[in-house]
Design a protein around this motif. Structure first.
Motif, short mmCIF file in Angstrom:
data_model
loop_
_atom_site.label_atom_id
_atom_site.label_comp_id
_atom_site.label_asym_id
_atom_site.label_seq_id
_atom_site.Cartn_x
_atom_site.Cartn_y
_atom_site.Cartn_z
N UNK A 1 0.85 -1.19 0.00
CA UNK A 1 0.00 0.00 0.00
C UNK A 1 0.89 1.24 0.00
N UNK A 2 1.48 1.52 -1.13
CA UNK A 2 2.44 2.62 -1.22
C UNK A 2 1.72 3.90 -1.64
N UNK A 3 2.27 5.03 -1.21
CA UNK A 3 1.73 6.32 -1.62
C UNK A 3 2.65 7.01 -2.62
N UNK A 4 3.87 6.54 -2.73
CA UNK A 4 4.80 7.09 -3.72
C UNK A 4 5.81 6.01 -4.09
N UNK A 5 6.06 5.87 -5.38
CA UNK A 5 7.01 4.85 -5.85
C UNK A 5 7.78 5.41 -7.03
N UNK A 6 9.10 5.37 -6.94
CA UNK A 6 9.96 5.88 -8.02
C UNK A 6 10.89 4.77 -8.48
N UNK A 7 10.85 4.46 -9.78
CA UNK A 7 11.75 3.46 -10.37
C UNK A 7 12.89 4.16 -11.09
N UNK A 8 14.08 3.57 -11.01
CA UNK A 8 15.26 4.10 -11.70
C UNK A 8 15.92 2.98 -12.50
N UNK A 9 16.28 3.27 -13.74
CA UNK A 9 17.02 2.31 -14.57
C UNK A 9 18.50 2.46 -14.25
N UNK A 10 19.10 1.42 -13.69
CA UNK A 10 20.53 1.45 -13.38
C UNK A 10 21.31 0.67 -14.44
#
Length: 208
Positions: A13-22
């Motif tokens: 139950x997330x309110x913010x999620x940031x994905x990064x391509x490494x």
């Protein structure tokens, strides 16, 4: 060998999620001429930061138990993108890998899709292949035989046998946290005072 644990419901139950391509691809540029030379590295993986919704005491204790089972960074967890639990594409059929494919491959041939369906997957949709979570870089259409080719990021970390299922709902991968486990204050006075926390993690690099 590390244990892999499923992410509990309370941490989905997330309110913010940031994905990064490494990746470790590099670009060397001459300071004299300005000419550049690109070099392709071997590493490709996802990293993330997520902020969880406020929890009450019972929910927080469930989260604490999960972190205790993880034992810091010793163990790993299996997670889907909570904001994309199904593809934007139609995703019809029972797709599987149609030919054994070596590690490092960017493309994957598949079969078992419902035939002649445009937009089985939309660019950016998640797919699970074995324990790896990747995204397709282009739209995927199935042909008259139910075959389709996937263009993946990250590329395959492990060789994939013929017949491996392509999981879409939800697609999951194996990750580990890179931040320390959060601190919790579980005194009786805090029972009705919800709180939240933030974590960061990275996709596990799979090896044979």
């Amino acid at each position: 060998m590390p244990t892999t644990i499923d992410l509990p419901e309370v941490l989905k139950r997330v309110v913010r999620l940031s994905w990064t391509m490494e990746s470790n691809h590099g670009l060397a540029e001459s300071v004299f001429t300005g000419t550049a030379q690109a070099q392709r590295g071997q590493l490709e993986r996802w990293s993330f930061t997520m902020e969880f919704r406020k929890m009450n005491r019972a929910e927080a204790q469930s989260a604490v138990a999960f972190f205790m089972r993880l034992e810091g960074q010793l163990n790993r967890f299996r997670m889907a993108d909570p904001a994309a639990l199904k593809p934007l594409g139609k995703g019809t059929g029972n797709p599987v890998v149609s030919a054994a494919t070596p590690a490092g491959s960017r493309t994957l041939t598949t079969t078992g899709w419902l035939p002649n369906v445009p937009g089985q997957l939309r660019e950016g949709d998640w797919v699970q292949i074995g324990d790896q979570l990747s995204r397709v870089r282009e739209d995927v259409d199935s042909d008259a035989t139910g075959a389709a080719t996937l263009d993946l990021w990250p590329k395959l970390m492990l060789a994939v046998p013929d017949g491996t299922p392509i999981v879409l709902r939800p697609a999951k991968g194996i990750f580990r946290f890179t931040s320390d486990a959060p601190s919790f204050d579980l005194t009786a006075a805090d029972t009705n005072k919800p709180f939240s926390f933030r974590m960061s993690g990275v996709q596990e690099v799979l090896i044979p």
